[in-house]
Design a protein around this motif. Structure first.
Motif, PDB file in Angstrom:
ATOM      1  N   SER A 226       3.017  -0.663  -1.187  1.00  0.00           N
ATOM      2  CA  SER A 226       2.624  -1.217   0.109  1.00  0.00           C
ATOM      3  C   SER A 226       2.467  -2.724  -0.041  1.00  0.00           C
ATOM      4  O   SER A 226       2.438  -3.254  -1.163  1.00  0.00           O
ATOM      5  CB  SER A 226       1.309  -0.590   0.596  1.00  0.00           C
ATOM      6  OG  SER A 226       1.434   0.799   0.763  1.00  0.00           O
ATOM      7  N   ARG A 255      11.190  -5.318   0.482  1.00  0.00           N
ATOM      8  CA  ARG A 255      10.876  -3.898   0.289  1.00  0.00           C
ATOM      9  C   ARG A 255      12.028  -3.160  -0.411  1.00  0.00           C
ATOM     10  O   ARG A 255      11.793  -2.256  -1.220  1.00  0.00           O
ATOM     11  CB  ARG A 255      10.556  -3.240   1.632  1.00  0.00           C
ATOM     12  CG  ARG A 255      10.060  -1.800   1.513  1.00  0.00           C
ATOM     13  CD  ARG A 255       9.772  -1.219   2.891  1.00  0.00           C
ATOM     14  NE  ARG A 255       8.700  -1.934   3.569  1.00  0.00           N
ATOM     15  CZ  ARG A 255       7.407  -1.714   3.340  1.00  0.00           C
ATOM     16  NH1 ARG A 255       7.038  -0.803   2.450  1.00  0.00           N
ATOM     17  NH2 ARG A 255       6.498  -2.389   4.009  1.00  0.00           N
ATOM     18  N   SER A 307       0.560   1.643  -3.681  1.00  0.00           N
ATOM     19  CA  SER A 307      -0.131   2.171  -2.487  1.00  0.00           C
ATOM     20  C   SER A 307      -1.535   2.642  -2.814  1.00  0.00           C
ATOM     21  O   SER A 307      -2.461   2.475  -2.021  1.00  0.00           O
ATOM     22  CB  SER A 307       0.675   3.311  -1.871  1.00  0.00           C
ATOM     23  OG  SER A 307       1.885   2.840  -1.348  1.00  0.00           O
TER      24      SER A 307
END
Length: 705
Positions: A226, A255, A307
């Protein structure tokens, strides 16, 4: 200007007032100029090329010592790996780096001791970048120098001591030196003593920061990561500049690349003339030489984390925030009870103290718990000074109460603001105004001389300004001729400088929240002074905006986001300034819709004229024939920039002052503002708590030029 001309060819050597030494041919062509060879110094107006492919590219090179002009190892200029940043080198090693350019037109610096403003500008001309700076009118001699110690200094001449004073230098603090905090560490200037910290999700890699920081949890490529948003950051070095990307595309670029550790995005529309109107930066590997700015500037850095790390930090916040909130609520309840008890005791003591005779040494007031370096004036002295508040001495009145002229013992004239019981300004607002103005010192802010409380009376004693308020001239057809264009422009610039001081250059960040013509006072030379800080709000730390359920101010001057949502920031004052600027140029009130056929407000009228190329019709008839039209039209465009609906689209006051001070500075094209029509409100020069719904707003979708 001085020149020396050769008799044979007519070629002359000319020293210009700017400090530029040029070799000039008889046809006025300059074949050489010293501004292209700056050695260690930049003067106002010089353009330092930052693009290494520019034919005029050069670096500043520092002296070897204080008295040795030989070249040293320190040099400064555009980075050869990117045109977006400026670097100081020690030999071939970076010593300090300015963050990558984010498209901002201007950075303003204010020196409080002299009152001058220096604006540093980065411009993109044909895809090549240049650094330049200018100073405001009446400033002392100023220069930028690369010191022999490697420091980049801003110097101003002090005529009293006949020496150069340093009022800002880089790198400062010491941890701002290049890569000082190691990989994934950053220089945190928000600390009381700036120091190195680790980025979110990282921990020190050793006993100190020489090795930087390491991840608490390794990344797992394939959807398990993330991005954490870090605000107010200095972007790191060693980035990859990806061109022609939107924000979403920039995020996807990072990403979808497992080696990408962070990205940053900036809209360059305000500063770039190239076809690429955005700046997408991504980092592959370690992040070095980053920091967090004390003043809240900088930009968002989107940092890639596992994350689970983001979730864990989020869970900590979910637990910590309610606990902290509960503690604060209990503390506020306790504080309120204590204050209420003390308040009752003070009231009782005050009544007992004034039952007999009034004492000039009485300190009975509602500001007992505040540290105020301001004289307390005895109520008896105020009554005597104003001849018992005689109507003969009244200077004006409004929703807050009335203002009387007074003469204190010793002959000093003052303006006494006597708050009415129905004004809505209670003890909190009164305390707010006293504490705020006592701490502010600027030539464009009204000066508070003293205060007084007695039973239900609340009084503020200000410096007496013989010309009263701006609205008494601006909206009076018999007196507006006093306001010729030079005077109006002086008033506009003074108000802008006062707001810049409140927002950026004072010890506090202050939002005025009620800027309007009646709250701008004029001294004997028609210099403006912002007054009435009863509704002002202090921002602390990195606070950028706040919300309130009680919207206070004057309808028409309030920004849409404040009037409709209760959200306010420095950009709320920018909006009010834009309205006031349009009023000064036109001589019309914002509420003069009945004087402007077919338009709901002055803003709508100004936009329509500007959009159609008829802005000249907006200019007050008393000045239109005797004013520099180009300058006036720039002010109208600037006013429309300030009243745009989107707060982010409005310029900061530093940029506004720069555009006012520099006629050649480019002005962005404003977007059509939102106008809301006044329906059931009769708010003529008074404050009300206003509830406004979207139904009270008229929107017209038109395309600006």
């Amino acid at each position: 200007m001085n020149n020396f001309t050769t008799g044979a060819t007519g070629t002359s050597a000319v020293l210009l007032d700017s400090g530029n030494f040029v070799i000039r041919l008889p046809n006025s062509t300059d074949i050489w100029q010293s501004f292209h060879y700056p050695t260690d110094t930049i003067l106002p107006g010089m353009q330092l090329p930052l693009s290494t492919d520019d034919d005029l590219y050069t670096r500043l090179v520092a002296w070897r010592g204080p008295d040795d002009p030989a070249t040293s190892d320190y040099s400064m200029g555009g980075d050869s790996s990117s045109d977006l940043q400026v670097v100081i080198w020690n030999g071939t090693r970076p010593y300090w780096r300015r963050a990558a350019w984010d498209g901002a037109l201007v950075t303003a610096l204010y020196q409080s001791s002299t009152g001058f403003i220096m604006t540093q500008t980065t411009v993109d001309i044909g895809g090549k970048f240049y650094l330049t700076f200018t100073v405001s009118d009446g400033s002392p001699s100023t220069r930028l120098i690369l010191h022999y110690t490697g420091m980049f200094q801003f110097l101003a001449w002090n005529s009293t001591s006949s020496s150069w004073n340093v009022f800002i230098e880089r790198p400062n603090p010491s941890c701002d030196r290049y890569a000082y905090c190691g990989p994934f560490g950053y220089c945190d200037a928000t600390e009381t003593v700036p120091k190195c910290n680790c980025l979110s999700g990282f921990e020190p890699d050793g006993v100190n920061f020489s090795q930087g920081c390491r991840r608490k949890e390794e990344l797992t490529c394939g959807g398990g990561d993330s991005f954490s948003t870090l605000s107010g950051m200095k972007t790191p070095d060693k980035f990859v500049h990806v061109r022609n990307r939107s924000f979403d595309q920039c995020e996807a670029e990072c990403r979808n690349n497992c080696a990408c550790t962070a990205y940053a995005f900036s809209n360059m529309k305000n500063g770039s003339t190239s076809s690429d109107q955005a700046r997408c930066l991504i980092w592959l590997g370690e992040l070095v030489d980053t920091g967090k700015f004390r003043d809240g500037s900088g930009e968002n850095l989107y940092l890639r984390l596992a994350s689970s790390t983001v979730d864990r930090e989020s869970n900590v916040l979910k637990i910590a925030l309610p606990v902290i909130a509960s503690i604060l609520i209990l503390a506020c309840i306790s504080l309120a009870w204590i204050c209420k008890s003390r308040g009752k005791l003070r009231i009782k003591e005050t009544k007992n103290k004034y039952t007999g005779q009034l004492s000039k040494n009485s300190k009975s007031n509602e500001l007992e718990n505040e540290t105020i370096e301001l004289p307390y004036i005895c109520f008896e002295d105020v009554v005597t000074a104003t001849d018992n508040f005689s109507d003969y001495n009244m200077l004006g009145k409004g929703g807050f109460g009335k203002v009387d002229k007074g003469r204190l013992e010793g002959g000093n004239e003052v303006a006494v603001k006597r708050l009415s019981k129905s004004s809505g300004q209670g003890a909190d607002e009164f305390r707010n105004e006293v504490v705020l103005i006592a701490k502010l010192q600027h030539r464009n802010l009204v000066r508070l001389l003293g205060y007084c409380t007695h039973e239900d009376e609340k009084l503020l004693l200000y410096e007496y300004l013989p010309n009263k308020s701006l609205d008494t001239f601006l909206f009076d057809a018999t007196r507006d001729s006093v306001l010729d264009w030079p005077t109006r422009f002086k008033v506009i610039k003074g108000i802008a400088r006062g707001l810049l001081y409140l927002h950026q250059d004072s010890r506090l960040t202050i939002i005025h929240r009620d800027l309007k013509a009646s709250n701008v006072l004029l001294d004997a030379e028609m210099n403006p002074k912002i007054s009435d800080f009863g509704m002002a709000r202090i921002f602390g730390g990195n606070e950028q905006q706040a919300n309130t359920i009680c919207v206070v101010g004057t309808y028409g001057y309030m920004s849409p986001e404040y009037a409709m949502e209760g959200s306010f920031s420095v950009k709320s004052d920018t909006y009010s300034f834009g309205v006031l600027l349009l009023e000064i140029v036109s001589g019309l009130k914002i509420s003069s819709s009945n004087l402007i056929m077919d338009f709901p407000s002055l803003i709508a009228y100004a936009w329509s004229l500007w959009k159609d190329g008829n802005a000249r019709k907006l200019v007050d008839s008393s000045i239109v024939e005797n004013c520099p039209l180009h300058g006036v039209l720039r002010c109208i465009q600037l006013g429309l920039l300030c009243v745009q609906d989107d707060p982010d689209a409005r310029p900061l006051m530093s940029s506004t002052v720069f555009m006012l001070e520099n006629e050649t500075a480019p002005l962005p094209t404003p977007k059509e503002p939102v106008y809301f029509r006044k329906r059931k409100y009769e708010i003529e020069d008074q404050r009300d708590n206003v509830e406004i719904s979207l139904n009270g707003m008229t929107m017209t979708m038109q395309e600006g030029r």
